[in-house]
Design an enzyme around this catalytic site. Sequence first.
Site, short mmCIF file in Angstrom:
data_model
loop_
_atom_site.label_atom_id
_atom_site.label_comp_id
_atom_site.label_asym_id
_atom_site.label_seq_id
_atom_site.Cartn_x
_atom_site.Cartn_y
_atom_site.Cartn_z
N ARG A 81 0.74 -1.16 0.16
CA ARG A 81 -0.07 0.18 0.03
C ARG A 81 0.70 1.23 0.05
O ARG A 81 2.05 1.36 0.64
CB ARG A 81 -0.86 0.08 1.13
N HIS A 107 -1.36 -2.65 -4.29
CA HIS A 107 -0.68 -3.33 -5.37
C HIS A 107 -0.76 -2.63 -6.83
O HIS A 107 -0.96 -3.15 -7.91
CB HIS A 107 -1.49 -4.74 -5.59
N HIS A 177 2.64 -12.48 -5.64
CA HIS A 177 1.65 -12.82 -4.59
C HIS A 177 0.98 -14.17 -4.62
O HIS A 177 -0.30 -14.34 -4.35
CB HIS A 177 0.34 -11.73 -4.90
N GLU A 313 4.84 -12.62 1.06
CA GLU A 313 5.21 -11.72 -0.28
C GLU A 313 6.40 -10.69 0.17
O GLU A 313 6.35 -10.09 1.17
CB GLU A 313 4.21 -10.52 -0.33
C1 BGC Z 1 -2.89 -7.53 1.45
C2 BGC Z 1 -4.06 -7.81 1.73
C3 BGC Z 1 -4.87 -7.96 0.63
C4 BGC Z 1 -4.21 -8.90 -0.35
C5 BGC Z 1 -4.99 -9.20 -1.64
C6 BGC Z 1 -1.97 -8.74 0.50
O1 BGC Z 1 -0.75 -8.17 0.09
O2 BGC Z 1 -2.02 -7.29 2.46
O3 BGC Z 1 -4.55 -7.00 2.76
O4 BGC Z 1 -6.24 -8.33 0.59
O5 BGC Z 1 -2.99 -8.54 -0.79
O6 BGC Z 1 -5.19 -7.96 -2.55
#
Ligand code: BGC
Length: 354
Positions: A81, A107, A177, A313
Amino acid sequence: MSVKRESFGFMPDGKEIYKYILENDAGTQVHVLTLGATLQSILFPDQKGEMTDVLLGFDTVEDYLTKSNYQGATVGPYCNRIGGAAIDIGGRHYELVANEKGITNLHSNGEFSFRLWSAIVPDADRVELSYVSPDGEGGFPGETSVQVVFRLTQDNKLSIRYHGVSTRDTYLNFTNHAYFNLNGYAAGDILGHTLRIAADLFTPVDKNSIPNGENVPVEGTPFDFRKPKKIGLEIEADHEQLKMTGGYDHNFCLSDAPRALTEIAEAQGDISGIKMNVYTTLPGVQFYAGNFLAGKEGKQGVPMTKRTGFCLETQFYPDTPHRPDFPNCLYKAGEAYESETVYAFSVPEAEENA
Ligand code: BGC
């Protein structure tokens, strides 16, 4: 070792998507899609010798384009974020897409994750995917050129190497991811898995999952994974940070800056016995326990419900552009971003019994 290529379908504009299958002499397979440079499957034998796909994902292009929570996708130019969905670089202000609650950028709004990448096979053990993000795409400065190399070794290590360079100064933070379920994607929740993360500090967040202060010691909290423990042991503990995010969804601090490839985590499936050791050059890792998975059907129609997969991640810390105290990921125009993360698979009991 071999690399095979199959058609996986077509993008909405008619361009063909390919699946690359890396296979070693032991029969371990890694499936990579040119859609989003996505890790679709990792097939590895469990303690009974049964081939087990340890990744959540989908069988069709349409599912990847309409149902994805970034399953297996390459994320960039900035994973995790960015608070306020804006960055300032060299006196210039760049507005990003506020794709989460209309407030934060998450992302990079999927900029890298749903594009068609091109692929070459430079050697019989790897596939290299490339993407060029035009200047200003998603609001990010610079034309950014990225290569991601997925390589499988004979001893069941999947190495993912990233190389990126932009034409302007910009923040670069790439990750994969993958959602793992080491018991197999259809085996239910991951709460019985054991996990170890070599981190003394983690990054508390506010209600928008933006870091809200200092990184704090894991000592004496449910965030202490320095010795292996079950993911489910304390996930429901009465801890402000777990309540804030509905379970683990936090950055763990591994180092103060990028460094040589270092072992940072291990996880093991309680049913399959499959163990995964994680190595990275990066300073952080987001441990996300799949809290927001809400039952969308994935491979073979199996629903991906809450906590049926977990993510490790590897990354720079979230919201680094606003945190001069965090390891820096501002890259000068022409300066190369490089990182490597390795996921190593084994079944320790089987080896001991052999
Ligand atoms: C985030 C989560 C999110 C997920 C899918 C992760 O990297 O920390 O909060 O729900 O990605 O977007």
